[in-house]
Motif scaffolding. Structure first.
Motif, short mmCIF file in Angstrom:
data_model
loop_
_atom_site.label_atom_id
_atom_site.label_comp_id
_atom_site.label_asym_id
_atom_site.label_seq_id
_atom_site.Cartn_x
_atom_site.Cartn_y
_atom_site.Cartn_z
N PHE A 132 -13.09 11.82 2.66
CA PHE A 132 -13.03 12.92 2.00
C PHE A 132 -14.25 13.27 1.06
O PHE A 132 -14.85 14.52 0.92
N ALA A 133 -14.82 12.11 0.26
CA ALA A 133 -16.05 12.50 -0.98
C ALA A 133 -17.12 12.62 0.04
O ALA A 133 -18.22 13.32 -0.25
N ARG A 134 -17.25 12.07 1.37
CA ARG A 134 -18.35 12.27 2.31
C ARG A 134 -18.79 13.76 2.65
O ARG A 134 -19.72 14.52 2.76
N LYS A 135 -17.34 14.39 3.10
CA LYS A 135 -17.75 15.84 3.43
C LYS A 135 -18.15 16.69 2.08
O LYS A 135 -18.93 17.51 2.40
N ILE A 136 -17.49 16.41 1.24
CA ILE A 136 -17.85 17.16 -0.06
C ILE A 136 -19.34 16.84 -0.32
O ILE A 136 -20.12 17.85 -0.69
N THR A 137 -19.78 15.74 -0.34
CA THR A 137 -21.22 15.20 -0.74
C THR A 137 -22.21 15.82 0.34
O THR A 137 -23.29 16.15 -0.09
N GLU A 138 -21.94 15.83 1.50
CA GLU A 138 -22.87 16.27 2.49
C GLU A 138 -23.03 17.77 2.20
O GLU A 138 -24.11 18.10 2.45
#
Length: 231
Positions: A132-138
């Motif tokens: 979840f955080a990876r998608k947001i951060t990218e």
């Protein structure tokens, strides 16, 4: 760059991870809040660029909401008091510079130091983030480069008259970045982020930005050394 642990080896729901995440998550939320407020202040200082700077401020506010969602996803309450103290040095220096009408110093703090710090942290975090955080951060990283670009372009266009103030602002503020990295070293490692990798990525981003503005390689080495003195 070598990460401490692959994503598959990290237990995102362990108490140790969630404790460290409560501070790291708070830092990124507060960083985006600081940026939101700083761009609004810069819009007042640079009325010719008001619309662009307000657009950037709104983008930062969206990022903040995204990172708040990352904390909720892991059922973590961000430690905002820690984060406000973490940013207090840069926050105070920005406020003082803005009060004195020092646009160059404000741009160095927000558009160069804070954005390079954010880009470095996000780049190192993405490979070891939860899905979840990876998608947001990218998505956030792509936006941050446009913020960096605004400061770069303005300072490049005004380089000769800005150079002395840039050097003074660098001397005052770059050591704070090292103090910030030292404060967060242990928590970052729990999340799979090595301090050495963060430092390396930050210095690459910051050095490239100074070069784009107009500083020579020799200048960049000298300016960078002020940060290393505080390491």
């Amino acid at each position: 760059m070598q990460q401490v642990a692959a994503t598959s080896e990290i237990d995102f729901h362990s108490e140790t991870y969630k404790d460290a995440y409560s501070r790291i998550n708070a830092i990124v939320i507060e960083g985006e809040q600081e940026a939101y407020e700083n761009y609004i202040r810069l819009a007042e200082m640079l009325p010719d660029f008001k619309d662009e700077l307000i657009r950037l401020s709104k983008m930062e506010n969206r990022h903040k909401k995204g990172f708040e969602a990352c904390g909720r996803n892991l059922q973590v309450t961000p430690d905002m008091q820690f984060a406000r103290e973490f940013f207090s040095g840069l926050h105070q220096n920005f406020q003082q510079a803005a009060a004195a009408g020092q646009v160059v110093t404000c741009l160095l703090i927000q558009s160069l130091i804070i954005e390079c710090f954010a880009i470095a942290a996000y780049n190192i975090y993405i490979p070891c983030a939860d899905d979840f955080a990876r998608k947001i951060t990218e998505g956030v990283v792509k936006d941050e480069y446009t913020h960096l670009n605004f400061g770069e372009v303005w300072l490049k266009d005004n380089f000769e008259q800005s150079k002395a103030e840039l050097e003074a602002a660098n001397r005052q503020n770059l050591p704070i970045v090292w103090q910030m990295l030292n404060k967060v070293e242990d928590d970052a490692r729990v999340l799979g982020m090595e301090k050495d990798a963060l430092v390396e990525d930050f210095m690459i981003q910051y050095g490239e930005t100074l070069a784009n503005i107009g500083f020579s390689t020799r200048d960049i080495m000298r300016l960078s050394a002020y940060g290393l003195q505080a390491a």
